[in-house]
Write a protein that holds these residues in place. Structure first.
Motif, PDB file in Angstrom:
ATOM      1  N   VAL A 155      -7.176   1.496  -0.419  1.00 42.16           N
ATOM      2  CA  VAL A 155      -8.300   0.680  -0.880  1.00 42.16           C
ATOM      3  C   VAL A 155      -7.889  -0.783  -0.752  1.00 42.16           C
ATOM      4  O   VAL A 155      -6.794  -1.166  -1.169  1.00 42.16           O
ATOM      5  N   PHE A 156      -8.774  -1.596  -0.184  1.00 43.25           N
ATOM      6  CA  PHE A 156      -8.482  -3.023  -0.055  1.00 43.25           C
ATOM      7  C   PHE A 156      -8.907  -3.745  -1.325  1.00 43.25           C
ATOM      8  O   PHE A 156     -10.008  -3.540  -1.836  1.00 43.25           O
ATOM      9  N   VAL A 157      -7.988  -4.565  -1.827  1.00 42.45           N
ATOM     10  CA  VAL A 157      -8.211  -5.299  -3.071  1.00 42.45           C
ATOM     11  C   VAL A 157      -7.836  -6.752  -2.844  1.00 42.45           C
ATOM     12  O   VAL A 157      -6.684  -7.059  -2.503  1.00 42.45           O
ATOM     13  N   GLY A 158      -8.812  -7.655  -3.016  1.00 36.08           N
ATOM     14  CA  GLY A 158      -8.533  -9.067  -2.822  1.00 36.08           C
ATOM     15  C   GLY A 158      -7.964  -9.330  -1.446  1.00 36.08           C
ATOM     16  O   GLY A 158      -8.529  -8.932  -0.421  1.00 36.08           O
ATOM     17  N   ASN A 159      -6.810  -9.974  -1.419  1.00 38.34           N
ATOM     18  CA  ASN A 159      -6.166 -10.338  -0.157  1.00 38.34           C
ATOM     19  C   ASN A 159      -5.218  -9.266   0.358  1.00 38.34           C
ATOM     20  O   ASN A 159      -4.555  -9.456   1.368  1.00 38.34           O
ATOM     21  N   SER A 160      -5.142  -8.133  -0.340  1.00 40.76           N
ATOM     22  CA  SER A 160      -4.175  -7.106   0.019  1.00 40.76           C
ATOM     23  C   SER A 160      -4.798  -5.715  -0.130  1.00 40.76           C
ATOM     24  O   SER A 160      -6.004  -5.551   0.054  1.00 40.76           O
ATOM     25  N   SER A 161      -3.973  -4.733  -0.460  1.00 40.77           N
ATOM     26  CA  SER A 161      -4.459  -3.364  -0.550  1.00 40.77           C
ATOM     27  C   SER A 161      -3.594  -2.548  -1.503  1.00 40.77           C
ATOM     28  O   SER A 161      -2.506  -2.970  -1.903  1.00 40.77           O
TER      29      SER A 161
END
Length: 285
Positions: free
Chosen positions: A232-238
């Motif tokens: 799952v991608f979250v903000g600038n990362s995953s």
């Protein structure tokens, strides 16, 4: 739980990454569905809120992880002490694995392994995972060997890219005895929990001089397609997660198909020269 679900932690573009979003992502990748969870972490979701200090950030992220209810949590606290010509003090040698891992290392409920190169800290029920033996950090009796023989284990990447942070691969490379790595014996002092120092020689499975490790995104894409890895991608990362037994078989399969798959060029393109640069080591070379 010590914090509000809507706590704003990181800002990415004009959007906030909250406590709830990180927790929901961990649940979405099913990081909670295991008895042992090994976590590789990096705080790269965005800019940290000005209202949160770095020490508090570690407490917040650790609190989120604890909400998963996993019985045993493991954090790499690699020091590479012998590779840096330093003695290894289980209580004082700093980890080079980031501030969250360093925070866990200092917790009173954490037990750290006596590996002078690739130590881990264990929090929770199965603290015996820190009881290593053998003389290789990736070989029989090592933490990764013990982990592989433990049931219901998952490996998660929290804000860290599995392409660059999957240390488990080196365990499988040693298991498969890949010809582009060799055992390098390093000697130093290990200082245990009682402050007793003992001379020790430990091995790391390192690459020959001209060998350059190289990862491939499609390797992990295939795991996702086979529903053996969730991301799952979250903000600038995953945030991503897979079962230890699945990644073991996947890595083994690729090495059996092409022994050069995880390196930039065929290992025998150049003479196999044993050369290792001590000092400043913070990853498995």
């Amino acid at each position: 739980m010590k914090y509000d679900y809507d706590l704003k932690i990181f800002k990415h573009n004009d959007t906030w990454v909250t406590y709830r979003e990180i927790l929901d992502a961990l649940l979405a990748v099913e990081a909670d569905k295991c008895d042992v969870l090994l976590l590789h972490t990096a705080m790269e979701f965005g800019m940290l809120s000005k209202d949160i200090k770095r020490k508090e950030l570690c407490e917040i992220i650790f609190d989120i992880i604890c909400q998963l209810g996993v019985k045993t949590l493991v954090f790499p606290t690699f020091s590479f002490s012998f590779a840096n010509k330093e003695d290894y003090d289980v209580l004082r040698s700093k980890s080079s694995m980031g501030m969250l891992n360093e925070y866990v290392r200092k917790r009173e409920d954490a037990v750290r392994s006596l590996d002078p190169l690739l130590s881990v800290c264990v929090v929770g029920e199965n603290k015996s995972l820190a009881d290593i033996d053998g003389d290789s950090s990736m070989g029989p009796g090592s933490f990764y060997d013990r982990l592989h023989h433990t049931e219901n284990v998952k490996i998660a990447f929290l804000g860290a890219d599995e392409l660059n942070c999957n240390t488990h691969l080196h365990f499988v490379e040693e298991y498969m005895k890949v010809p582009y790595r060799y055992h390098l014996a390093m000697t130093g002092q290990i200082i245990d929990y009682n402050g007793i120092a003992k001379q020790d020689t430990h091995k790391l499975f390192v690459t020959y001089k001209h060998v350059i490790p190289s990862g491939h995104r499609e390797f992990y894409d295939e795991l996702i397609q086979e529903n053996k890895m969730k991301k799952v991608f979250v903000g600038n990362s995953s945030i991503s997660c897979f079962r230890e037994e699945d990644i073991f078989e996947h890595e083994k399969k690729y090495l059996e198909k092409d022994i050069n798959y995880f390196i930039a060029e065929p290992y025998d393109k150049y003479p196999l020269i044993k050369e290792f640069e001590y000092g400043g080591v913070c990853s498995v070379k």
